[in-house]
Design an enzyme around this catalytic site. Structure first.
Site, PDB file in Angstrom:
ATOM      1  N   SER A   1       0.828  -1.210   0.000  1.00 18.26           N
ATOM      2  CA  SER A   1       0.000   0.000   0.000  1.00 18.26           C
ATOM      3  C   SER A   1       0.862   1.260   0.000  1.00 18.26           C
ATOM      4  CB  SER A   1      -0.909   0.026   1.234  1.00 18.26           C
ATOM      5  OG  SER A   1      -1.715  -1.132   1.282  1.00 18.26           O
TER       6      SER A   1
HETATM    7  N1  SAH Z   1      -0.846  -4.901   4.205  1.00 20.02           N
HETATM    8  C1  SAH Z   1      -0.117  -5.127   2.969  1.00 20.02           C
HETATM    9  C2  SAH Z   1      -0.920  -4.675   1.758  1.00 20.02           C
HETATM   10  C3  SAH Z   1      -1.383  -5.852   1.076  1.00 20.02           C
HETATM   11  S1  SAH Z   1      -2.468  -5.694  -0.295  1.00 20.02           S
HETATM   12  C4  SAH Z   1       1.255  -4.510   2.998  1.00 20.02           C
HETATM   13  O1  SAH Z   1       1.571  -3.783   3.945  1.00 20.02           O
HETATM   14  O2  SAH Z   1       2.049  -4.773   2.092  1.00 20.02           O
HETATM   15  C5  SAH Z   1      -3.774  -6.736   0.295  1.00 20.02           C
HETATM   16  C6  SAH Z   1      -3.410  -8.173   0.590  1.00 20.02           C
HETATM   17  O3  SAH Z   1      -4.602  -8.813   1.041  1.00 20.02           O
HETATM   18  C7  SAH Z   1      -2.913  -8.977  -0.609  1.00 20.02           C
HETATM   19  O4  SAH Z   1      -1.661  -9.518  -0.311  1.00 20.02           O
HETATM   20  C8  SAH Z   1      -3.974 -10.051  -0.781  1.00 20.02           C
HETATM   21  O5  SAH Z   1      -3.460 -11.296  -1.226  1.00 20.02           O
HETATM   22  C9  SAH Z   1      -4.536 -10.152   0.628  1.00 20.02           C
HETATM   23  N2  SAH Z   1      -5.884 -10.743   0.731  1.00 20.02           N
HETATM   24  C10 SAH Z   1      -6.953 -10.565  -0.082  1.00 20.02           C
HETATM   25  N3  SAH Z   1      -8.003 -11.283   0.361  1.00 20.02           N
HETATM   26  C11 SAH Z   1      -7.597 -11.943   1.490  1.00 20.02           C
HETATM   27  C12 SAH Z   1      -8.216 -12.848   2.407  1.00 20.02           C
HETATM   28  N4  SAH Z   1      -9.483 -13.249   2.264  1.00 20.02           N
HETATM   29  N5  SAH Z   1      -7.478 -13.306   3.442  1.00 20.02           N
HETATM   30  C13 SAH Z   1      -6.189 -12.927   3.615  1.00 20.02           C
HETATM   31  N6  SAH Z   1      -5.552 -12.079   2.779  1.00 20.02           N
HETATM   32  C14 SAH Z   1      -6.234 -11.586   1.736  1.00 20.02           C
END
Ligand code: SAH
Length: 217
Positions: free
Chosen positions: A68
């Protein structure tokens, strides 16, 4: 993944500038700004993107996901009102950057991700940087019932609806922060749990996240 955990004066200088930038954009909480200043974001990105690490932008990581934008991380973290020793569930580990920011704030962090490759990468990197959240590979929609209730829940992917299981795993008096909405734009939302089935919902500005998807891959 980069083998080195090098954090040079150049990186530190760029990070200070980034902190000034997000402060200018409206982030006020000094503890949040300090946490952003302390976490070496360049180490959470694939090597080709290191030069972009301190721009206030989201960037691709593995598995078609993104780390993000720093401002967004700071905004969500500020809304979460983290206090030391609070137990926090983060849904969407991704690069692990947001989890590291929460650990910097003194929280006890449980982070869950549906892409195994991302869990494995973060699970290797963060402890090398001194951050020790608990990592889980699974479906964040279901949360982590056995480890709840949580003081705070942070969802870092676009949720088309409020995951009811996660509301149940929030303690009374606790707070959830999530981007709520469809694929193209979401409204940053906080939910305060006032009683077993009493909630207060507040909406903030529009953001764009990768989607929250059901199941594991
Ligand atoms: N917090 C992260 C941003 C990640 S983007 C950072 O600091 O880099 C959002 C993430 O949510 C992605 O990696 C995606 O694979 C994950 N995601 C989406 N749906 C999900 C679910 N149902 N359970 C766990 N993770 C999920």
């Amino acid at each position: 993944m980069k083998e080195t955990t090098e954090d040079t004066y150049l990186h530190k200088g760029l990070r200070r500038k980034l902190v000034e930038e997000i402060k200018h954009k409206g982030i006020k909480d000094q503890a949040v700004l300090d946490a952003i200043n302390n976490v070496p974001r360049h180490l959470f990105m694939d090597s080709g993107f290191v030069n972009f690490a301190y721009k206030d932008q989201a960037f691709p990581i593995s598995a078609g996901q993104t780390i993000s934008q720093p401002y967004t991380v700071a905004f969500q973290t500020e809304l979460l009102q983290v206090k030391k020793h609070e137990k926090i569930l983060e849904v969407g580990t991704g690069s692990g950057y947001q989890a590291a920011v929460l650990v910097e704030l003194g929280a006890v962090v449980y982070t869950i991700e549906r892409h195994k490759v991302l869990t494995l990468k973060a699970q290797t990197l963060l402890p090398r940087l001194g951050y020790n959240p608990r990592f889980f590979y699974g479906d964040g929609y279901k949360g982590l019932e056995t480890y709840g209730p949580f003081d705070k829940v942070l969802i870092t992917a676009a949720a088309p609806e409020i995951p009811q299981e996660l509301l149940k795993q929030l303690r009374i008096g606790g707070r959830m922060v999530l981007p709520l909405g469809g694929r193209h734009s979401q409204v940053m939302t906080t939910i305060e749990k006032l009683g077993e089935s009493e909630f207060k919902r507040t909406e903030y500005g529009n953001f764009v996240f990768v989607p929250l998807l059901k199941g594991k891959t």
